[in-house]
Motif scaffolding. Structure first.
Motif, PDB file in Angstrom:
ATOM      1  N   MET A   1       0.836  -1.198   0.000  1.00  0.00           N
ATOM      2  CA  MET A   1       0.000   0.000   0.000  1.00  0.00           C
ATOM      3  C   MET A   1       0.875   1.254   0.000  1.00  0.00           C
ATOM      4  N   LYS A   2       0.487   2.249  -0.766  1.00  0.00           N
ATOM      5  CA  LYS A   2       1.233   3.503  -0.846  1.00  0.00           C
ATOM      6  C   LYS A   2       0.494   4.586  -0.083  1.00  0.00           C
ATOM      7  N   PHE A   3       1.224   5.658   0.312  1.00  0.00           N
ATOM      8  CA  PHE A   3       0.607   6.745   1.053  1.00  0.00           C
ATOM      9  C   PHE A   3      -0.509   7.411   0.249  1.00  0.00           C
ATOM     10  N   GLU A   4      -0.369   7.423  -1.077  1.00  0.00           N
ATOM     11  CA  GLU A   4      -1.379   8.072  -1.918  1.00  0.00           C
ATOM     12  C   GLU A   4      -2.740   7.376  -1.831  1.00  0.00           C
ATOM     13  N   GLU A   5      -2.758   6.120  -1.331  1.00  0.00           N
ATOM     14  CA  GLU A   5      -4.016   5.374  -1.209  1.00  0.00           C
ATOM     15  C   GLU A   5      -4.724   5.618   0.131  1.00  0.00           C
ATOM     16  N   TYR A   6      -4.055   6.313   1.068  1.00  0.00           N
ATOM     17  CA  TYR A   6      -4.653   6.572   2.377  1.00  0.00           C
ATOM     18  C   TYR A   6      -5.664   7.704   2.308  1.00  0.00           C
ATOM     19  N   SER A   7      -6.620   7.680   3.234  1.00  0.00           N
ATOM     20  CA  SER A   7      -7.626   8.747   3.328  1.00  0.00           C
ATOM     21  C   SER A   7      -7.076   9.910   4.144  1.00  0.00           C
ATOM     22  N   ILE A   8      -6.045  10.534   3.601  1.00  0.00           N
ATOM     23  CA  ILE A   8      -5.439  11.707   4.239  1.00  0.00           C
ATOM     24  C   ILE A   8      -5.457  12.842   3.233  1.00  0.00           C
ATOM     25  N   SER A   9      -5.242  14.047   3.704  1.00  0.00           N
ATOM     26  CA  SER A   9      -5.403  15.214   2.846  1.00  0.00           C
ATOM     27  C   SER A   9      -4.356  15.260   1.730  1.00  0.00           C
ATOM     28  N   LEU A  10      -4.696  15.983   0.681  1.00  0.00           N
ATOM     29  CA  LEU A  10      -3.798  16.134  -0.469  1.00  0.00           C
ATOM     30  C   LEU A  10      -2.498  16.811  -0.055  1.00  0.00           C
ATOM     31  N   GLU A  11      -2.598  17.815   0.830  1.00  0.00           N
ATOM     32  CA  GLU A  11      -1.401  18.540   1.274  1.00  0.00           C
ATOM     33  C   GLU A  11      -0.410  17.606   1.964  1.00  0.00           C
ATOM     34  N   ILE A  12      -0.930  16.738   2.805  1.00  0.00           N
ATOM     35  CA  ILE A  12      -0.043  15.806   3.518  1.00  0.00           C
ATOM     36  C   ILE A  12       0.573  14.816   2.536  1.00  0.00           C
ATOM     37  N   LYS A  13      -0.211  14.342   1.581  1.00  0.00           N
ATOM     38  CA  LYS A  13       0.325  13.434   0.560  1.00  0.00           C
ATOM     39  C   LYS A  13       1.444  14.104  -0.229  1.00  0.00           C
ATOM     40  N   ILE A  27       5.079  -0.026  11.324  1.00  0.00           N
ATOM     41  CA  ILE A  27       4.337   0.632  12.398  1.00  0.00           C
ATOM     42  C   ILE A  27       3.354   1.647  11.823  1.00  0.00           C
ATOM     43  N   GLN A  28       3.732   2.326  10.758  1.00  0.00           N
ATOM     44  CA  GLN A  28       2.834   3.295  10.117  1.00  0.00           C
ATOM     45  C   GLN A  28       1.645   2.582   9.468  1.00  0.00           C
ATOM     46  N   PHE A  29       1.918   1.476   8.789  1.00  0.00           N
ATOM     47  CA  PHE A  29       0.872   0.701   8.117  1.00  0.00           C
ATOM     48  C   PHE A  29      -0.176   0.218   9.121  1.00  0.00           C
ATOM     49  N   LYS A  30       0.287  -0.193  10.313  1.00  0.00           N
ATOM     50  CA  LYS A  30      -0.629  -0.747  11.308  1.00  0.00           C
ATOM     51  C   LYS A  30      -1.312   0.318  12.163  1.00  0.00           C
ATOM     52  N   ALA A  31      -0.640   1.457  12.399  1.00  0.00           N
ATOM     53  CA  ALA A  31      -1.182   2.459  13.315  1.00  0.00           C
ATOM     54  C   ALA A  31      -2.072   3.493  12.636  1.00  0.00           C
ATOM     55  N   ILE A  32      -1.722   3.941  11.445  1.00  0.00           N
ATOM     56  CA  ILE A  32      -2.432   5.059  10.807  1.00  0.00           C
ATOM     57  C   ILE A  32      -3.935   4.807  10.653  1.00  0.00           C
ATOM     58  N   PRO A  33      -4.378   3.662  10.108  1.00  0.00           N
ATOM     59  CA  PRO A  33      -5.824   3.449   9.952  1.00  0.00           C
ATOM     60  C   PRO A  33      -6.589   3.514  11.275  1.00  0.00           C
ATOM     61  N   SER A  34      -6.020   2.921  12.338  1.00  0.00           N
ATOM     62  CA  SER A  34      -6.692   2.919  13.642  1.00  0.00           C
ATOM     63  C   SER A  34      -6.787   4.328  14.222  1.00  0.00           C
ATOM     64  N   ILE A  35      -5.719   5.102  14.077  1.00  0.00           N
ATOM     65  CA  ILE A  35      -5.731   6.478  14.596  1.00  0.00           C
ATOM     66  C   ILE A  35      -6.749   7.315  13.829  1.00  0.00           C
ATOM     67  N   LEU A  36      -6.814   7.122  12.513  1.00  0.00           N
ATOM     68  CA  LEU A  36      -7.787   7.861  11.698  1.00  0.00           C
ATOM     69  C   LEU A  36      -9.224   7.536  12.107  1.00  0.00           C
ATOM     70  N   THR A  52       7.212   8.369  14.888  1.00  0.00           N
ATOM     71  CA  THR A  52       6.697   9.745  14.926  1.00  0.00           C
ATOM     72  C   THR A  52       5.735   9.998  13.776  1.00  0.00           C
ATOM     73  N   ALA A  53       6.124   9.602  12.567  1.00  0.00           N
ATOM     74  CA  ALA A  53       5.233   9.793  11.419  1.00  0.00           C
ATOM     75  C   ALA A  53       3.972   8.938  11.552  1.00  0.00           C
ATOM     76  N   ALA A  54       4.067   7.821  12.272  1.00  0.00           N
ATOM     77  CA  ALA A  54       2.910   6.933  12.441  1.00  0.00           C
ATOM     78  C   ALA A  54       1.762   7.636  13.155  1.00  0.00           C
ATOM     79  N   PHE A  55       2.085   8.570  14.065  1.00  0.00           N
ATOM     80  CA  PHE A  55       0.996   9.329  14.690  1.00  0.00           C
ATOM     81  C   PHE A  55       0.861  10.738  14.124  1.00  0.00           C
ATOM     82  N   ALA A  56       1.944  11.308  13.593  1.00  0.00           N
ATOM     83  CA  ALA A  56       1.879  12.676  13.055  1.00  0.00           C
ATOM     84  C   ALA A  56       0.988  12.745  11.813  1.00  0.00           C
ATOM     85  N   ILE A  57       1.113  11.776  10.916  1.00  0.00           N
ATOM     86  CA  ILE A  57       0.330  11.794   9.666  1.00  0.00           C
ATOM     87  C   ILE A  57      -1.174  11.786   9.942  1.00  0.00           C
TER      88      ILE A  57
END
Length: 417
Positions: A1-13, A27-36, A52-57
């Motif tokens: 999975m790539k970052f462009e496929e995540y439901s995050i803003s265009l600016e962050i991408k 850690i990012q792959f596993k944490a980001i969806p749950s935090i969102l 850090t990026a796992a929770f910052a994103i």
């Protein structure tokens, strides 16, 4: 999975792309969806894995969406609590780089500097606060900082915060927050005490644990050399001279020891810098920048600084002294081998330190590879040193001297009061 496929803003991408981040780490792959999703997360992952990026994103994405929704908000919405000033600064840099163009305002808060500029920034409006506990509570009780509207609390390097006795501060912060808020607990190591505290702070968390049987990153080759206490400076000189282009962090047990090792290296023509708790904040930042930019390649540090040193491309970690606490070995060697980079860690173990080595190996549940040094090689390392002094560096004498200096410092503080 790539970052462009995540439901995050265009600016962050776009910011991720500029920074060269295409795919998430484990850690990012596993944490980001749950935090969102707004879930509490308890994450145990090796240092250098992209925590850090796992929770910052996701936090930036959540707050950006909230800020631009019909129900726009005002005031602080996220607190990231950390144990050290250096770590606070480095996490802030990550948030600022990932958050460019999002309209999210971030403030880094710590003691040892004037509070007026920090208060002015708070009054101008902030969304995210990255802070050490001391200064944050100072401003809360001075009524300059309100945290009653915070919806996300992050506890980073939580194990170290507990070691430093910040558990009451963490519990006090929770009392100020709304009943329903999201808690993210990130730690590189876990034991029964940390587990008990963690579960008292989070509600039905998503637990993420990477490489639980090996807390040291697979990118690190670590080894131990049996070297007597008085001879360690000769072997450090050798390691440095054999790796002239390498960035090397040397860990020692005390502040006095750090300065003595620096002087020992100066005698053999090796430039180095020290970082420890007795240095002023600005001096510490200057030293880290010089090391980061390659102006100086040897950094001598104490354990207090181990968590705050997040510098790319550190080639070597040298444990000049073994750490008193086994978990600190993980944090020390984790300064190298970060991300996809390979790293090397070597520990000097004297006869009196062998019980400590056994504890470290027990904690990691595996033996550290021994670098065999025959008698001739050992003698030659000392004989070929440029250090011609005959000073005997006795550990007990050094520790006694360190204790005396600490007592004088404490007495000096009492007199000032």
């Amino acid at each position: 999975m790539k970052f462009e496929e995540y439901s995050i803003s265009l600016e962050i991408k776009q910011n991720l792309e500029k920074l060269g981040f295409k795919r998430p780490t484990d850690i990012q792959f596993k944490a980001i969806p749950s935090i969102l999703k707004g879930e509490d997360v308890l994450a145990i992952a090796q240092t250098g894995t992209g925590k850090t990026a796992a929770f910052a994103i996701p936090i930036l994405s959540i707050l950006q969406e909230m800020k631009h929704s019909p129900r726009s908000y005002e005031g602080l919405k996220c607190i990231v609590m950390v144990p050290t000033r250096e770590l606070a600064i480095q996490i802030t840099e990550v948030f600022q780089k990932l958050g460019q163009g999002t309209g999210i305002e971030t403030l880094c808060l710590f003691g040892g500097v004037e509070q007026a500029p920090q208060i002015a920034k708070i009054e101008s409006g902030i969304d995210i606060l990255i802070s050490t506990p001391g200064r944050m509570f100072d401003l809360i009780y001075q009524k300059h900082l309100k945290i009653t509207g915070v919806e996300i609390l992050v506890l980073d390097e939580a194990d170290h915060m507990l070691d430093l006795g910040f558990i009451k501060d963490i519990q006090d912060v929770k009392k100020f927050l709304p009943k329903y808020h999201q808690t993210l607990f990130f730690s590189a190591t876990i034991n029964e005490q940390i587990k008990k505290v963690a579960y008292s702070l989070v509600k039905n968390p998503i637990r993420i644990q990477l490489s639980p049987k090996d807390p040291v990153s697979k990118n690190i080759t670590h080894s131990v050399a049996f070297v007597e206490m008085d001879d360690k400076r000769f072997f450090l000189e050798r390691v440095i001279n054999e790796n002239p282009e390498s960035k090397i962090i040397v860990f020692v047990r005390t502040k006095v020891r750090a300065e003595r090792v620096k002087l020992a290296m100066e005698r053999v023509g090796i430039a180095s810098e020290t970082i420890h708790g007795d240095k002023e904040q600005q001096d510490r930042l200057t030293v880290l920048n010089k090391f980061r930019e390659g102006e100086v390649k040897i950094l001598i540090a104490t354990d207090v600084s181990a968590r705050g040193i997040d510098i790319a491309n550190v080639d070597y970690v040298v444990n000049y002294d073994l750490p008193d606490v086994p978990e600190n070995y993980v944090h020390r060697v984790g300064r190298t081998g970060r991300g996809t980079h390979k790293g090397l860690a070597v520990s000097f173990c004297s006869t009196e330190e062998k019980p400590i080595l056994a504890e470290i190996e027990g904690f990691m549940e595996k033996a550290i590879r021994v670098l065999e040094i025959d008698k001739n090689e050992y003698t030659e390392t000392i004989d070929f040193s440029k250090d011609t002094t005959t000073t005997n560096y006795d550990l007990k004498a050094l520790l006694l001297e360190a204790e005396k200096m600490e007592e004088k410092r404490k007495k000096g503080k009492k007199k000032k009061k």
